[in-house]
Design a protein around this motif. Sequence first.
Motif, PDB file in Angstrom:
ATOM      1  N   LEU A  62       0.831  -1.199   0.000  1.00 32.78           N
ATOM      2  CA  LEU A  62       0.000   0.000   0.000  1.00 32.78           C
ATOM      3  C   LEU A  62       0.870   1.256   0.000  1.00 32.78           C
ATOM      4  O   LEU A  62       0.637   2.183  -0.785  1.00 32.78           O
ATOM      5  CB  LEU A  62      -0.935  -0.006   1.212  1.00 32.78           C
ATOM      6  N   ALA A  63       1.885   1.281   0.840  1.00 31.66           N
ATOM      7  CA  ALA A  63       2.777   2.447   0.894  1.00 31.66           C
ATOM      8  C   ALA A  63       3.507   2.635  -0.431  1.00 31.66           C
ATOM      9  O   ALA A  63       3.651   3.756  -0.924  1.00 31.66           O
ATOM     10  CB  ALA A  63       3.777   2.285   2.038  1.00 31.66           C
ATOM     11  N   PHE A  64       3.966   1.533  -1.026  1.00 26.82           N
ATOM     12  CA  PHE A  64       4.660   1.634  -2.309  1.00 26.82           C
ATOM     13  C   PHE A  64       3.751   2.234  -3.375  1.00 26.82           C
ATOM     14  O   PHE A  64       4.127   3.169  -4.073  1.00 26.82           O
ATOM     15  CB  PHE A  64       5.170   0.272  -2.794  1.00 26.82           C
ATOM     16  N   TRP A  65       2.540   1.672  -3.527  1.00 17.65           N
ATOM     17  CA  TRP A  65       1.655   2.119  -4.594  1.00 17.65           C
ATOM     18  C   TRP A  65       1.207   3.564  -4.381  1.00 17.65           C
ATOM     19  O   TRP A  65       1.029   4.312  -5.335  1.00 17.65           O
ATOM     20  CB  TRP A  65       0.473   1.181  -4.766  1.00 17.65           C
ATOM     21  N   ARG A  66       1.048   3.984  -3.136  1.00 17.05           N
ATOM     22  CA  ARG A  66       0.708   5.382  -2.886  1.00 17.05           C
ATOM     23  C   ARG A  66       1.826   6.292  -3.373  1.00 17.05           C
ATOM     24  O   ARG A  66       1.589   7.277  -4.080  1.00 17.05           O
ATOM     25  CB  ARG A  66       0.438   5.618  -1.396  1.00 17.05           C
ATOM     26  N   ARG A  67       3.059   5.930  -3.031  1.00 12.99           N
ATOM     27  CA  ARG A  67       4.202   6.737  -3.487  1.00 12.99           C
ATOM     28  C   ARG A  67       4.360   6.651  -5.000  1.00 12.99           C
ATOM     29  O   ARG A  67       4.677   7.644  -5.655  1.00 12.99           O
ATOM     30  CB  ARG A  67       5.479   6.274  -2.792  1.00 12.99           C
ATOM     31  N   LEU A  71       1.078  10.247  -4.502  1.00 16.72           N
ATOM     32  CA  LEU A  71       0.044  10.773  -3.618  1.00 16.72           C
ATOM     33  C   LEU A  71       0.581  10.875  -2.204  1.00 16.72           C
ATOM     34  O   LEU A  71       1.328  10.002  -1.754  1.00 16.72           O
ATOM     35  CB  LEU A  71      -1.183   9.861  -3.613  1.00 16.72           C
ATOM     36  N   THR A  72       0.198  11.913  -1.499  1.00 17.12           N
ATOM     37  CA  THR A  72       0.517  11.996  -0.078  1.00 17.12           C
ATOM     38  C   THR A  72      -0.506  11.178   0.696  1.00 17.12           C
ATOM     39  O   THR A  72      -1.593  10.860   0.176  1.00 17.12           O
ATOM     40  CB  THR A  72       0.464  13.451   0.413  1.00 17.12           C
ATOM     41  N   GLN A  73      -0.179  10.863   1.930  1.00 21.51           N
ATOM     42  CA  GLN A  73      -1.150  10.168   2.763  1.00 21.51           C
ATOM     43  C   GLN A  73      -2.398  11.023   2.942  1.00 21.51           C
ATOM     44  O   GLN A  73      -3.509  10.507   2.953  1.00 21.51           O
ATOM     45  CB  GLN A  73      -0.547   9.819   4.122  1.00 21.51           C
ATOM     46  N   ALA A  74      -2.215  12.326   3.067  1.00 18.73           N
ATOM     47  CA  ALA A  74      -3.365  13.222   3.264  1.00 18.73           C
ATOM     48  C   ALA A  74      -4.312  13.164   2.066  1.00 18.73           C
ATOM     49  O   ALA A  74      -5.536  13.082   2.237  1.00 18.73           O
ATOM     50  CB  ALA A  74      -2.884  14.647   3.509  1.00 18.73           C
ATOM     51  N   VAL A  75      -3.772  13.202   0.868  1.00 17.80           N
ATOM     52  CA  VAL A  75      -4.615  13.176  -0.332  1.00 17.80           C
ATOM     53  C   VAL A  75      -5.312  11.830  -0.472  1.00 17.80           C
ATOM     54  O   VAL A  75      -6.522  11.764  -0.723  1.00 17.80           O
ATOM     55  CB  VAL A  75      -3.773  13.510  -1.592  1.00 17.80           C
ATOM     56  N   SER A  77      -5.892   9.504   1.847  1.00 15.51           N
ATOM     57  CA  SER A  77      -6.845   9.262   2.934  1.00 15.51           C
ATOM     58  C   SER A  77      -8.133  10.047   2.717  1.00 15.51           C
ATOM     59  O   SER A  77      -9.227   9.525   2.938  1.00 15.51           O
ATOM     60  CB  SER A  77      -6.221   9.589   4.293  1.00 15.51           C
ATOM     61  N   ALA A  78      -8.019  11.281   2.262  1.00 12.61           N
ATOM     62  CA  ALA A  78      -9.224  12.082   1.992  1.00 12.61           C
ATOM     63  C   ALA A  78     -10.049  11.464   0.864  1.00 12.61           C
ATOM     64  O   ALA A  78     -11.283  11.451   0.921  1.00 12.61           O
ATOM     65  CB  ALA A  78      -8.832  13.516   1.642  1.00 12.61           C
ATOM     66  N   SER A  79      -9.370  10.924  -0.137  1.00 14.61           N
ATOM     67  CA  SER A  79     -10.103  10.363  -1.281  1.00 14.61           C
ATOM     68  C   SER A  79     -10.834   9.070  -0.945  1.00 14.61           C
ATOM     69  O   SER A  79     -11.792   8.711  -1.626  1.00 14.61           O
ATOM     70  CB  SER A  79      -9.169  10.160  -2.480  1.00 14.61           C
ATOM     71  N   VAL A  80     -10.385   8.359   0.090  1.00 11.67           N
ATOM     72  CA  VAL A  80     -11.055   7.099   0.461  1.00 11.67           C
ATOM     73  C   VAL A  80     -11.872   7.223   1.745  1.00 11.67           C
ATOM     74  O   VAL A  80     -12.474   6.260   2.191  1.00 11.67           O
ATOM     75  CB  VAL A  80     -10.051   5.918   0.559  1.00 11.67           C
ATOM     76  N   GLY A  81     -11.859   8.418   2.360  1.00 10.00           N
ATOM     77  CA  GLY A  81     -12.725   8.654   3.510  1.00 10.00           C
ATOM     78  C   GLY A  81     -12.212   8.177   4.849  1.00 10.00           C
ATOM     79  O   GLY A  81     -13.000   7.767   5.699  1.00 10.00           O
ATOM     80  N   VAL A  82     -10.886   8.215   5.050  1.00  8.14           N
ATOM     81  CA  VAL A  82     -10.312   7.902   6.359  1.00  8.14           C
ATOM     82  C   VAL A  82      -9.352   9.024   6.740  1.00  8.14           C
ATOM     83  O   VAL A  82      -8.979   9.845   5.908  1.00  8.14           O
ATOM     84  CB  VAL A  82      -9.573   6.539   6.377  1.00  8.14           C
ATOM     85  N   THR A  83      -8.930   9.029   7.986  1.00  5.49           N
ATOM     86  CA  THR A  83      -7.970  10.043   8.405  1.00  5.49           C
ATOM     87  C   THR A  83      -6.569   9.664   7.933  1.00  5.49           C
ATOM     88  O   THR A  83      -6.274   8.483   7.685  1.00  5.49           O
ATOM     89  CB  THR A  83      -7.939  10.204   9.938  1.00  5.49           C
ATOM     90  N   GLN A  84      -5.722  10.653   7.840  1.00  7.06           N
ATOM     91  CA  GLN A  84      -4.325  10.406   7.450  1.00  7.06           C
ATOM     92  C   GLN A  84      -3.654   9.503   8.475  1.00  7.06           C
ATOM     93  O   GLN A  84      -2.880   8.614   8.122  1.00  7.06           O
ATOM     94  CB  GLN A  84      -3.582  11.741   7.312  1.00  7.06           C
ATOM     95  N   ALA A 100     -14.348  -3.059   2.241  1.00  3.41           N
ATOM     96  CA  ALA A 100     -14.779  -1.886   1.474  1.00  3.41           C
ATOM     97  C   ALA A 100     -13.666  -0.839   1.398  1.00  3.41           C
ATOM     98  O   ALA A 100     -13.467  -0.215   0.351  1.00  3.41           O
ATOM     99  CB  ALA A 100     -16.041  -1.288   2.089  1.00  3.41           C
ATOM    100  N   LEU A 101     -12.936  -0.648   2.481  1.00  5.57           N
ATOM    101  CA  LEU A 101     -11.828   0.313   2.472  1.00  5.57           C
ATOM    102  C   LEU A 101     -10.734  -0.136   1.516  1.00  5.57           C
ATOM    103  O   LEU A 101     -10.222   0.657   0.720  1.00  5.57           O
ATOM    104  CB  LEU A 101     -11.253   0.497   3.879  1.00  5.57           C
TER     105      LEU A 101
END
Length: 121
Positions: A62-67, A71-75, A77-84, A100-101
Amino acid sequence: MNNVAYVTTPGGEELAILPRSELDALRESLDHAQALGSFRAGQIPGLTPDEARALVAAVSPLAFWRRYRKLTQAVLSASVGVTQHYLSEIENGKRGGDVALWLRLARALEVPVEGLVDEGD
């Protein structure tokens, strides 16, 4: 597959019995074939050797694919509806998430959900 035994149930269904090691090898081959099919279908991007090493070295897929998606964690997390903070804990293996998450994360990162979890999870 030399150690397969066949039995017929009372209802006439033919079953194959094989050693666990052979079943595991078949599953691994299927996983590989499915991943190759996903790659060929454009569902999983091809990685350079350096990117593949980064995926293996990452704290989590998950961390690899985000980077990888820049994408930042903030972006994310906001797009999937959880906190950073929650996303950070998921990336670091401190917390889990419901199906679902994981599906929302997979869609946001444009990878199959199977590409986001470690095999041991």
